[in-house]
Design a protein around this motif. Structure first.
Motif, PDB file in Angstrom:
ATOM      1  N   GLN A  96       0.823  -1.199   0.000  1.00 44.31           N
ATOM      2  CA  GLN A  96       0.000   0.000   0.000  1.00 44.31           C
ATOM      3  C   GLN A  96       0.860   1.253   0.000  1.00 44.31           C
ATOM      4  O   GLN A  96       0.534   2.245  -0.646  1.00 44.31           O
ATOM      5  CB  GLN A  96      -0.924  -0.001   1.216  1.00 44.31           C
ATOM      6  N   ALA A  97       1.995   1.219   0.700  1.00 44.73           N
ATOM      7  CA  ALA A  97       2.883   2.380   0.747  1.00 44.73           C
ATOM      8  C   ALA A  97       3.547   2.628  -0.598  1.00 44.73           C
ATOM      9  O   ALA A  97       3.799   3.765  -0.988  1.00 44.73           O
ATOM     10  CB  ALA A  97       3.939   2.187   1.834  1.00 44.73           C
ATOM     11  N   THR A  98       3.829   1.532  -1.326  1.00 39.97           N
ATOM     12  CA  THR A  98       4.467   1.679  -2.628  1.00 39.97           C
ATOM     13  C   THR A  98       3.545   2.372  -3.614  1.00 39.97           C
ATOM     14  O   THR A  98       3.934   3.294  -4.321  1.00 39.97           O
ATOM     15  CB  THR A  98       4.868   0.297  -3.182  1.00 39.97           C
ATOM     16  N   GLY A  99       2.266   1.930  -3.682  1.00 37.43           N
ATOM     17  CA  GLY A  99       1.287   2.570  -4.547  1.00 37.43           C
ATOM     18  C   GLY A  99       1.604   2.384  -6.021  1.00 37.43           C
ATOM     19  O   GLY A  99       2.475   1.616  -6.418  1.00 37.43           O
ATOM     20  N   PHE A 100       0.863   3.101  -6.860  1.00 38.46           N
ATOM     21  CA  PHE A 100       1.040   3.032  -8.317  1.00 38.46           C
ATOM     22  C   PHE A 100       1.574   4.354  -8.832  1.00 38.46           C
ATOM     23  O   PHE A 100       1.077   5.420  -8.466  1.00 38.46           O
ATOM     24  CB  PHE A 100      -0.291   2.709  -9.004  1.00 38.46           C
ATOM     25  N   SER A 101       2.574   4.293  -9.656  1.00 35.86           N
ATOM     26  CA  SER A 101       3.099   5.496 -10.300  1.00 35.86           C
ATOM     27  C   SER A 101       3.179   5.249 -11.799  1.00 35.86           C
ATOM     28  O   SER A 101       3.620   4.188 -12.238  1.00 35.86           O
ATOM     29  CB  SER A 101       4.483   5.866  -9.740  1.00 35.86           C
ATOM     30  N   TRP A 102       2.737   6.216 -12.587  1.00 34.34           N
ATOM     31  CA  TRP A 102       2.735   6.095 -14.038  1.00 34.34           C
ATOM     32  C   TRP A 102       4.172   6.069 -14.544  1.00 34.34           C
ATOM     33  O   TRP A 102       4.946   6.977 -14.263  1.00 34.34           O
ATOM     34  CB  TRP A 102       1.977   7.268 -14.648  1.00 34.34           C
ATOM     35  N   PRO A 103       4.569   5.022 -15.284  1.00 40.08           N
ATOM     36  CA  PRO A 103       5.977   4.908 -15.697  1.00 40.08           C
ATOM     37  C   PRO A 103       6.312   5.814 -16.878  1.00 40.08           C
ATOM     38  O   PRO A 103       5.453   6.176 -17.670  1.00 40.08           O
ATOM     39  CB  PRO A 103       6.086   3.428 -16.089  1.00 40.08           C
ATOM     40  N   TYR A 104       7.582   6.164 -16.976  1.00 40.06           N
ATOM     41  CA  TYR A 104       8.134   6.904 -18.116  1.00 40.06           C
ATOM     42  C   TYR A 104       7.390   8.214 -18.369  1.00 40.06           C
ATOM     43  O   TYR A 104       7.008   8.534 -19.493  1.00 40.06           O
ATOM     44  CB  TYR A 104       8.128   6.037 -19.377  1.00 40.06           C
ATOM     45  N   THR A 105       7.147   8.968 -17.321  1.00 43.08           N
ATOM     46  CA  THR A 105       6.483  10.254 -17.499  1.00 43.08           C
ATOM     47  C   THR A 105       7.377  11.193 -18.305  1.00 43.08           C
ATOM     48  O   THR A 105       8.598  11.180 -18.183  1.00 43.08           O
ATOM     49  CB  THR A 105       6.166  10.894 -16.141  1.00 43.08           C
ATOM     50  N   GLY A 106       6.750  12.008 -19.124  1.00 44.60           N
ATOM     51  CA  GLY A 106       7.490  12.952 -19.959  1.00 44.60           C
ATOM     52  C   GLY A 106       7.746  12.462 -21.364  1.00 44.60           C
ATOM     53  O   GLY A 106       8.075  13.258 -22.251  1.00 44.60           O
ATOM     54  N   TRP A 107       7.587  11.158 -21.611  1.00 42.42           N
ATOM     55  CA  TRP A 107       7.825  10.605 -22.935  1.00 42.42           C
ATOM     56  C   TRP A 107       6.548  10.603 -23.766  1.00 42.42           C
ATOM     57  O   TRP A 107       5.442  10.430 -23.245  1.00 42.42           O
ATOM     58  CB  TRP A 107       8.362   9.176 -22.827  1.00 42.42           C
ATOM     59  N   ASP A 108       6.710  10.785 -25.062  1.00 44.51           N
ATOM     60  CA  ASP A 108       5.606  10.705 -26.021  1.00 44.51           C
ATOM     61  C   ASP A 108       6.030   9.719 -27.113  1.00 44.51           C
ATOM     62  O   ASP A 108       6.873  10.039 -27.952  1.00 44.51           O
ATOM     63  CB  ASP A 108       5.307  12.080 -26.614  1.00 44.51           C
ATOM     64  N   ILE A 109       5.454   8.517 -27.091  1.00 41.81           N
ATOM     65  CA  ILE A 109       5.861   7.442 -27.995  1.00 41.81           C
ATOM     66  C   ILE A 109       4.647   6.956 -28.780  1.00 41.81           C
ATOM     67  O   ILE A 109       3.573   6.738 -28.206  1.00 41.81           O
ATOM     68  CB  ILE A 109       6.469   6.259 -27.210  1.00 41.81           C
TER      69      ILE A 109
END
Length: 201
Positions: A96-109
């Motif tokens: 629960q502490a780890t949570g979800f984070s969107w990977p590779y933010t800033g990229w447009d592929i």
């Protein structure tokens, strides 16, 4: 280097823009073999590429944008061998502490059309013993006659969307997938799956 030893206060050049620029337009590979061994990590990678064709519209690492028009990969073999260390399962509180984070933010592929045909893929983690035949074994996956067709792949900081029109393969433990297709859309807040079709023998 000379300036650094000749002066008490050398000029800082680390913040200057690099004169190097990496560009990518088209790639065409046929009958290529690549291998790499990492003795420290006990890992081995091998690839035999029959045909690989890539046509890029734009490729800018500084701006974090990659746009590929077509990707064709066929008649190839990929092998990965590793030896993992035993893992310690997370407690519910840690998960629960780890949570979800969107990977590779800033990229447009983006990828317009993708087609894989007649591929073989082998993955073995020798840190885990093989399971009996007939069981799905994530540590020992061998796929034969792998084919895939996709279109409209888009990855950005806010959304992942893709259309899979065909996926088929045979797995060494007896599972065979004749057809799989769907349209997927994923954001940090939601997930949608539409037009799902699935077929086995």
């Amino acid at each position: 280097m000379v300036d650094a030893f000749a002066s008490d206060a050398p000029t800082d050049t680390t913040a200057q823009t690099s004169p190097w620029a990496i560009g990518l337009k088209d790639i065409s590979l046929r009958d290529i073999r690549l291998s790499f061994a990492d003795s420290l990590q006990e890992a081995y990678y091998y690839s035999q590429i029959g045909q690989l064709e890539l046509q890029a519209q734009s490729f800018d690492l500084e701006q974090q944008t990659i746009a590929i028009r077509d990707l064709l990969w066929s008649d190839s073999y990929l092998e990965v061998k590793v030896r993992s260390e035993p893992s310690v399962a997370e407690t519910p509180a840690q998960a629960q502490a780890t949570g979800f984070s969107w990977p590779y933010t800033g990229w447009d592929i983006s990828l317009g059309q993708m087609e894989w045909a007649n591929l073989s893929v082998a993955f073995d983690d020798f840190g885990s013993p093989p399971l009996p035949y007939g069981n799905f074994d994530p540590a020992h996956i061998h796929l034969e006659e792998l084919s895939l067709k996709g279109e409209g792949l888009s990855w950005s900081s806010a959304q992942l969307s893709a259309g899979l029109t065909q996926l088929a393969f045979r797995e060494q433990n007896g599972f065979e997938l004749r057809a799989l297709s769907f349209q997927a859309n994923l954001t940090p807040q939601s997930a949608q799956l539409a037009k799902l079709q699935f077929a086995t023998p």
